[in-house]
Design a protein around this motif. Structure first.
Motif, PDB file in Angstrom:
ATOM      1  N   HIS A 282      38.976  60.282  10.123  1.00 42.67           N
ATOM      2  CA  HIS A 282      37.810  59.500   9.681  1.00 42.67           C
ATOM      3  C   HIS A 282      38.084  58.852   8.324  1.00 42.67           C
ATOM      4  O   HIS A 282      37.706  57.696   8.099  1.00 42.67           O
ATOM      5  CB  HIS A 282      36.558  60.369   9.598  1.00 42.67           C
TER       6      HIS A 282
ATOM      7  N   ALA B  46      40.604  56.025   8.814  1.00 42.31           N
ATOM      8  CA  ALA B  46      40.123  54.933   9.669  1.00 42.31           C
ATOM      9  C   ALA B  46      39.559  53.795   8.821  1.00 42.31           C
ATOM     10  O   ALA B  46      39.687  52.620   9.185  1.00 42.31           O
ATOM     11  CB  ALA B  46      39.064  55.449  10.639  1.00 42.31           C
ATOM     12  N   ALA B  47      38.928  54.127   7.667  1.00 40.19           N
ATOM     13  CA  ALA B  47      38.359  53.082   6.804  1.00 40.19           C
ATOM     14  C   ALA B  47      39.463  52.277   6.138  1.00 40.19           C
ATOM     15  O   ALA B  47      39.288  51.097   5.831  1.00 40.19           O
ATOM     16  CB  ALA B  47      37.452  53.714   5.760  1.00 40.19           C
TER      17      ALA B  47
ATOM     18  N   LYS C  78      42.721  51.874   7.358  1.00 36.51           N
ATOM     19  CA  LYS C  78      43.642  51.264   8.315  1.00 36.51           C
ATOM     20  C   LYS C  78      43.235  49.824   8.592  1.00 36.51           C
ATOM     21  O   LYS C  78      42.054  49.504   8.695  1.00 36.51           O
ATOM     22  CB  LYS C  78      43.629  52.024   9.639  1.00 36.51           C
ATOM     23  N   PRO C  79      44.229  48.923   8.710  1.00 36.75           N
ATOM     24  CA  PRO C  79      43.893  47.538   9.057  1.00 36.75           C
ATOM     25  C   PRO C  79      43.434  47.464  10.511  1.00 36.75           C
ATOM     26  O   PRO C  79      43.898  48.201  11.360  1.00 36.75           O
ATOM     27  CB  PRO C  79      45.201  46.785   8.859  1.00 36.75           C
ATOM     28  N   LYS C  80      42.497  46.590  10.702  1.00 36.42           N
ATOM     29  CA  LYS C  80      41.975  46.420  12.060  1.00 36.42           C
ATOM     30  C   LYS C  80      43.008  45.683  12.885  1.00 36.42           C
ATOM     31  O   LYS C  80      43.638  44.732  12.428  1.00 36.42           O
ATOM     32  CB  LYS C  80      40.676  45.594  12.039  1.00 36.42           C
ATOM     33  N   LYS C  81      43.189  46.136  14.081  1.00 35.93           N
ATOM     34  CA  LYS C  81      44.123  45.471  14.986  1.00 35.93           C
ATOM     35  C   LYS C  81      43.416  44.306  15.652  1.00 35.93           C
ATOM     36  O   LYS C  81      42.292  44.426  16.123  1.00 35.93           O
ATOM     37  CB  LYS C  81      44.617  46.444  16.065  1.00 35.93           C
ATOM     38  N   GLU C  82      44.102  43.173  15.629  1.00 39.81           N
ATOM     39  CA  GLU C  82      43.530  42.003  16.289  1.00 39.81           C
ATOM     40  C   GLU C  82      43.825  42.104  17.773  1.00 39.81           C
ATOM     41  O   GLU C  82      44.935  42.435  18.180  1.00 39.81           O
ATOM     42  CB  GLU C  82      44.150  40.727  15.730  1.00 39.81           C
TER      43      GLU C  82
END
Length: 142
Positions: free
Chosen positions: A115, A118-119, A121-125
């Motif tokens: 958790h 998760a904040a 981590k880069p969002k996967k496109e």
């Protein structure tokens, strides 16, 4: 009885004929043929050499004083064994509970770390695969 054996010997002599050979060769051949008779199968025999037919004989008990001065009744010994087994099983159950609690704590720690990370981590496109018809239309326009 001797007459019966003599008659059986004569019958064997009549049934087994070796013409043109010596008496010695004939007797050897008779012995060979008599030894070649097959034994009945093991299942049809009443007694077998490899199976023990009798039960072991019990040895007589000695009457007198025993070597143990004060024997403990079997019930006390069996109760002690049961108590030892209960303690051993209880110790194993306690150890299992400790291991399960440790695994639960480790799982909770992993979930908390996921958790937190998760904040950051880069969002996967989400890349959709190109549609072959659109690619074909682009090529035709050029």
């Amino acid at each position: 009885m001797p007459q019966q054996n003599a008659q059986e010997g004569q019958a064997d002599d009549l049934l087994t004929v070796f013409e043109g050979s010596s008496a010695e060769d004939g007797s050897h051949a008779r012995q060979l043929w008599k030894s070649m008779t097959l034994l009945p199968p093991l299942e049809s025999r009443l007694a077998s050499a490899d199976i023990r037919q009798r039960l072991p004989v019990a040895r007589p008990r000695r009457r007198g004083t025993s070597n143990v001065a004060n024997p403990v009744p079997l019930t006390v010994c069996s109760e002690r064994q049961r108590e030892d087994e209960r303690r051993r099983y209880q110790a194993m159950a306690d150890q299992r509970k400790e291991v399960m609690a440790l695994l639960g704590r480790q799982r909770q720690q992993r979930i908390q770390k996921e958790h937190l990370s998760a904040a950051v981590k880069p969002k996967k496109e989400v890349v959709e695969p190109p549609d072959p018809e659109i690619e074909l239309d682009k090529e035709l326009m050029l």
